[in-house]
Design a protein around this motif. Structure first.
Motif, mmCIF file in Angstrom:
data_model
loop_
_atom_site.group_PDB
_atom_site.id
_atom_site.type_symbol
_atom_site.label_atom_id
_atom_site.label_comp_id
_atom_site.label_asym_id
_atom_site.label_seq_id
_atom_site.Cartn_x
_atom_site.Cartn_y
_atom_site.Cartn_z
ATOM 1 N N THR A 56 0.840 -1.208 0.000
ATOM 2 C CA THR A 56 0.000 0.000 0.000
ATOM 3 C C THR A 56 0.872 1.253 0.000
ATOM 4 O OG1 THR A 56 -1.797 -1.128 1.151
ATOM 5 C CG2 THR A 56 -1.763 1.283 1.278
ATOM 6 N N LEU A 57 1.879 1.301 0.879
ATOM 7 C CA LEU A 57 2.761 2.466 0.945
ATOM 8 C C LEU A 57 3.550 2.652 -0.348
ATOM 9 C CD1 LEU A 57 4.096 2.263 4.598
ATOM 10 C CD2 LEU A 57 2.527 3.952 3.641
ATOM 11 N N LEU A 58 4.035 1.564 -0.936
ATOM 12 C CA LEU A 58 4.772 1.668 -2.197
ATOM 13 C C LEU A 58 3.871 2.194 -3.311
ATOM 14 C CD1 LEU A 58 6.961 -1.572 -2.186
ATOM 15 C CD2 LEU A 58 7.742 0.796 -1.994
ATOM 16 N N GLY A 59 2.640 1.726 -3.352
ATOM 17 C CA GLY A 59 1.701 2.205 -4.360
ATOM 18 C C GLY A 59 1.413 3.679 -4.202
ATOM 19 N N ARG A 60 1.220 4.105 -2.969
ATOM 20 C CA ARG A 60 0.953 5.530 -2.723
ATOM 21 C C ARG A 60 2.167 6.385 -3.058
ATOM 22 N NH1 ARG A 60 -2.613 5.009 2.793
ATOM 23 N NH2 ARG A 60 -4.406 4.067 1.749
ATOM 24 N N TRP A 61 3.366 5.888 -2.723
ATOM 25 C CA TRP A 61 4.587 6.630 -3.041
ATOM 26 C C TRP A 61 4.730 6.778 -4.549
ATOM 27 C CZ3 TRP A 61 7.764 10.101 -1.702
ATOM 28 C CH2 TRP A 61 8.961 10.269 -2.381
ATOM 29 N N GLU A 62 4.454 5.726 -5.303
ATOM 30 C CA GLU A 62 4.552 5.783 -6.761
ATOM 31 C C GLU A 62 3.573 6.819 -7.328
ATOM 32 O OE1 GLU A 62 6.705 4.425 -8.965
ATOM 33 O OE2 GLU A 62 7.789 3.798 -7.181
ATOM 34 N N MET A 63 2.364 6.895 -6.772
ATOM 35 C CA MET A 63 1.395 7.885 -7.242
ATOM 36 C C MET A 63 1.909 9.297 -6.991
ATOM 37 S SD MET A 63 -2.388 6.223 -6.405
ATOM 38 C CE MET A 63 -2.521 7.189 -4.957
ATOM 39 N N ILE A 64 2.481 9.530 -5.818
ATOM 40 C CA ILE A 64 3.027 10.851 -5.493
ATOM 41 C C ILE A 64 4.208 11.162 -6.411
ATOM 42 C CG2 ILE A 64 4.308 12.153 -3.729
ATOM 43 C CD1 ILE A 64 2.557 10.610 -1.651
ATOM 44 N N LYS A 65 5.106 10.209 -6.557
ATOM 45 C CA LYS A 65 6.304 10.405 -7.376
ATOM 46 C C LYS A 65 5.940 10.669 -8.838
ATOM 47 C CE LYS A 65 8.979 6.989 -8.532
ATOM 48 N NZ LYS A 65 9.895 5.858 -8.536
ATOM 49 N N ASN A 66 4.976 9.933 -9.350
ATOM 50 C CA ASN A 66 4.586 10.098 -10.751
ATOM 51 C C ASN A 66 3.908 11.437 -11.002
ATOM 52 O OD1 ASN A 66 5.634 7.606 -11.448
ATOM 53 N ND2 ASN A 66 3.691 6.553 -11.174
ATOM 54 N N GLY A 67 3.299 12.026 -9.967
ATOM 55 C CA GLY A 67 2.631 13.309 -10.129
ATOM 56 C C GLY A 67 3.540 14.502 -9.896
ATOM 57 N N ALA A 68 4.753 14.244 -9.417
ATOM 58 C CA ALA A 68 5.677 15.334 -9.098
ATOM 59 C C ALA A 68 6.326 15.887 -10.359
ATOM 60 C CB ALA A 68 6.760 14.833 -8.141
ATOM 61 N N LEU A 69 6.612 17.162 -10.325
ATOM 62 C CA LEU A 69 7.344 17.788 -11.417
ATOM 63 C C LEU A 69 8.818 17.412 -11.333
ATOM 64 C CD1 LEU A 69 5.884 21.403 -11.218
ATOM 65 C CD2 LEU A 69 5.266 19.623 -12.853
ATOM 66 N N SER A 70 9.497 17.466 -12.466
ATOM 67 C CA SER A 70 10.943 17.254 -12.445
ATOM 68 C C SER A 70 11.595 18.447 -11.753
ATOM 69 C CB SER A 70 11.489 17.129 -13.875
ATOM 70 O OG SER A 70 11.420 18.387 -14.528
ATOM 71 N N ARG A 71 12.851 18.316 -11.421
ATOM 72 C CA ARG A 71 13.582 19.424 -10.782
ATOM 73 C C ARG A 71 13.537 20.669 -11.664
ATOM 74 N NH1 ARG A 71 18.051 20.253 -7.116
ATOM 75 N NH2 ARG A 71 19.399 21.886 -7.903
ATOM 76 N N ARG A 72 13.797 20.492 -12.966
ATOM 77 C CA ARG A 72 13.790 21.620 -13.895
ATOM 78 C C ARG A 72 12.402 22.254 -13.970
ATOM 79 N NH1 ARG A 72 11.835 22.234 -18.514
ATOM 80 N NH2 ARG A 72 11.495 20.028 -18.921
ATOM 81 N N GLN A 73 11.352 21.433 -14.043
ATOM 82 C CA GLN A 73 9.992 21.959 -14.106
ATOM 83 C C GLN A 73 9.625 22.703 -12.822
ATOM 84 O OE1 GLN A 73 8.269 18.106 -14.951
ATOM 85 N NE2 GLN A 73 7.486 18.850 -16.924
ATOM 86 N N SER A 74 10.065 22.189 -11.685
ATOM 87 C CA SER A 74 9.801 22.857 -10.405
ATOM 88 C C SER A 74 10.449 24.235 -10.366
ATOM 89 C CB SER A 74 10.323 22.015 -9.236
ATOM 90 O OG SER A 74 9.620 20.809 -9.138
ATOM 91 N N ILE A 75 11.701 24.316 -10.820
ATOM 92 C CA ILE A 75 12.409 25.597 -10.827
ATOM 93 C C ILE A 75 11.720 26.576 -11.759
ATOM 94 C CG2 ILE A 75 14.568 26.720 -11.518
ATOM 95 C CD1 ILE A 75 15.997 24.163 -10.455
ATOM 96 N N GLU A 76 11.324 26.111 -12.935
ATOM 97 C CA GLU A 76 10.637 26.986 -13.891
ATOM 98 C C GLU A 76 9.309 27.484 -13.323
ATOM 99 O OE1 GLU A 76 11.791 28.323 -16.708
ATOM 100 O OE2 GLU A 76 13.668 27.353 -16.124
ATOM 101 N N LEU A 77 8.571 26.618 -12.644
ATOM 102 C CA LEU A 77 7.301 27.027 -12.037
ATOM 103 C C LEU A 77 7.527 28.079 -10.957
ATOM 104 C CD1 LEU A 77 4.256 26.787 -11.679
ATOM 105 C CD2 LEU A 77 4.676 24.832 -10.157
ATOM 106 N N MET A 78 8.553 27.885 -10.128
ATOM 107 C CA MET A 78 8.845 28.871 -9.087
ATOM 108 C C MET A 78 9.227 30.211 -9.701
ATOM 109 S SD MET A 78 10.714 26.766 -6.032
ATOM 110 C CE MET A 78 11.644 25.576 -6.977
#
Length: 59
Positions: free
Chosen positions: A18-40
């Motif tokens: 269950t925890l691994l599945g939830r972590w994968e959902m969070i990870k897959n929805g996260a922006l890349s480092r570059r995308q995060s910087i551009e958004l900020m």
């Protein structure tokens, strides 16, 4: 699983899955480092870099 205050050991097959599945959902929805910087940058400088826009923020 650890956080700032405490930790919890999870070792049951179902709980771990269950925890691994939830972590994968969070990870897959996260922006890349570059995308995060551009958004900020877009949030801080919607019309391009302007140091005056940050003059009111104290270090």
């Amino acid at each position: 699983m650890e956080h700032q205050i405490d930790g919890l050991v999870v070792d049951g097959d179902h709980e771990v899955a269950t925890l691994l599945g939830r972590w994968e959902m969070i990870k897959n929805g996260a922006l890349s480092r570059r995308q995060s910087i551009e958004l900020m940058k877009e949030v801080v400088w919607p019309h391009g870099p302007d140091r005056r826009a940050l003059a009111h923020i104290q270090p």
